[in-house]
Design a protein around this motif. Structure first.
Motif, PDB file in Angstrom:
ATOM      1  N   GLY A 141      16.162  66.062  35.770  1.00 48.54           N
ATOM      2  CA  GLY A 141      17.042  65.848  34.619  1.00 48.54           C
ATOM      3  C   GLY A 141      16.682  64.590  33.858  1.00 48.54           C
ATOM      4  O   GLY A 141      16.726  64.563  32.624  1.00 48.54           O
ATOM      5  N   VAL A 142      16.299  63.550  34.583  1.00 46.68           N
ATOM      6  CA  VAL A 142      15.914  62.296  33.934  1.00 46.68           C
ATOM      7  C   VAL A 142      14.661  62.501  33.097  1.00 46.68           C
ATOM      8  O   VAL A 142      14.576  62.024  31.960  1.00 46.68           O
ATOM      9  CB  VAL A 142      15.689  61.183  34.978  1.00 46.68           C
TER      10      VAL A 142
ATOM     11  N   ARG B 298      11.128  74.544  34.605  1.00 48.55           N
ATOM     12  CA  ARG B 298      11.804  75.832  34.768  1.00 48.55           C
ATOM     13  C   ARG B 298      11.025  76.726  35.730  1.00 48.55           C
ATOM     14  O   ARG B 298      11.610  77.383  36.593  1.00 48.55           O
ATOM     15  CB  ARG B 298      11.933  76.520  33.416  1.00 48.55           C
ATOM     16  N   ILE B 299       9.685  76.747  35.591  1.00 47.29           N
ATOM     17  CA  ILE B 299       8.866  77.575  36.495  1.00 47.29           C
ATOM     18  C   ILE B 299       8.989  77.085  37.922  1.00 47.29           C
ATOM     19  O   ILE B 299       9.186  77.884  38.840  1.00 47.29           O
ATOM     20  CB  ILE B 299       7.381  77.565  36.029  1.00 47.29           C
ATOM     21  N   SER B 300       8.902  75.784  38.134  1.00 43.58           N
ATOM     22  CA  SER B 300       9.005  75.256  39.514  1.00 43.58           C
ATOM     23  C   SER B 300      10.412  75.420  40.069  1.00 43.58           C
ATOM     24  O   SER B 300      10.582  75.562  41.267  1.00 43.58           O
ATOM     25  CB  SER B 300       8.584  73.798  39.556  1.00 43.58           C
ATOM     26  N   GLY B 301      11.419  75.429  39.202  1.00 50.55           N
ATOM     27  CA  GLY B 301      12.789  75.630  39.650  1.00 50.55           C
ATOM     28  C   GLY B 301      13.072  77.039  40.101  1.00 50.55           C
ATOM     29  O   GLY B 301      13.906  77.283  40.956  1.00 50.55           O
ATOM     30  N   ASP B 302      12.371  78.005  39.526  1.00 51.18           N
ATOM     31  CA  ASP B 302      12.570  79.401  39.896  1.00 51.18           C
ATOM     32  C   ASP B 302      12.015  79.715  41.281  1.00 51.18           C
ATOM     33  O   ASP B 302      12.437  80.665  41.923  1.00 51.18           O
ATOM     34  CB  ASP B 302      11.902  80.331  38.875  1.00 51.18           C
ATOM     35  N   LYS B 303      11.062  78.923  41.766  1.00 46.68           N
ATOM     36  CA  LYS B 303      10.437  79.189  43.067  1.00 46.68           C
ATOM     37  C   LYS B 303      11.298  78.697  44.233  1.00 46.68           C
ATOM     38  O   LYS B 303      11.029  78.998  45.358  1.00 46.68           O
ATOM     39  CB  LYS B 303       9.064  78.525  43.131  1.00 46.68           C
TER      40      LYS B 303
END
Length: 165
Positions: free
Chosen positions: A105-106, A159-164
């Motif tokens: 977020g930062v 976003r891509i790394s968060g989906d994994k």
């Protein structure tokens, strides 16, 4: 025992970041002084100033406000992520998000602020287009596009790394 001592030493070394955050507070105070200077220069000439001149001065204030907010964000998030947990309940005036700042977020807020500051600088240049050389305008626009592209790539990768997960 040696391993435990090393871990305690390394963990305690996080407090070496504190002077950096305190220095950022001094930078925040310097921006406050600069804002006072801008207001001091603006107010006496307000009535005879052109609208575009006043708008340029106000954009300077907005720019300083974004930079100041960015500094506060870095101070609190850095302290909370690397030094010690913050307890917002200790004071009623603390915002709720203060205890929930994460590094992702930062990064996104940081890039968003940089893009906003860059946009303000670009707008200031275009507002004073008569006095700004074309080469400078190209550099402002190019840098702004690089910042926008970088923020977009950062948001996409997060976003891509968060989906994994």
């Amino acid at each position: 025992m040696l391993k435990r001592g090393l871990e305690v030493f390394l963990f305690a070394s996080r407090w070496l970041l504190l002077p950096f955050y305190l220095t950022l507070v001094l930078g925040l105070a310097a921006l406050l002084v600069k804002m006072g200077q801008l207001i001091y220069e603006l107010l006496p000439h307000l009535w005879e100033s052109q609208e575009a001149d006043v708008l340029l001065q106000v954009l300077g204030l907005v720019d300083l406000t974004f930079a100041s907010s960015l500094i506060v964000l870095v101070i609190f998030s850095g302290y909370a992520n690397f030094i010690s947990r913050l307890t917002p309940g200790a004071t009623q005036s603390w915002p709720e998000w203060l205890a929930q700042i994460d590094f992702t977020g930062v990064k996104l807020k940081l890039m968003s602020s940089i893009v906003a500051i860059s946009a303000i600088q670009l707008l200031r240049a275009f507002m004073d287009v008569k006095n700004t050389p074309d080469r400078e305008l190209y550099w402002y626009a190019g840098c702004h596009l690089v910042f926008v592209f970088s923020a977009l790539v950062l948001a996409i990768t997060d976003r891509i790394s968060g989906d994994k997960r």
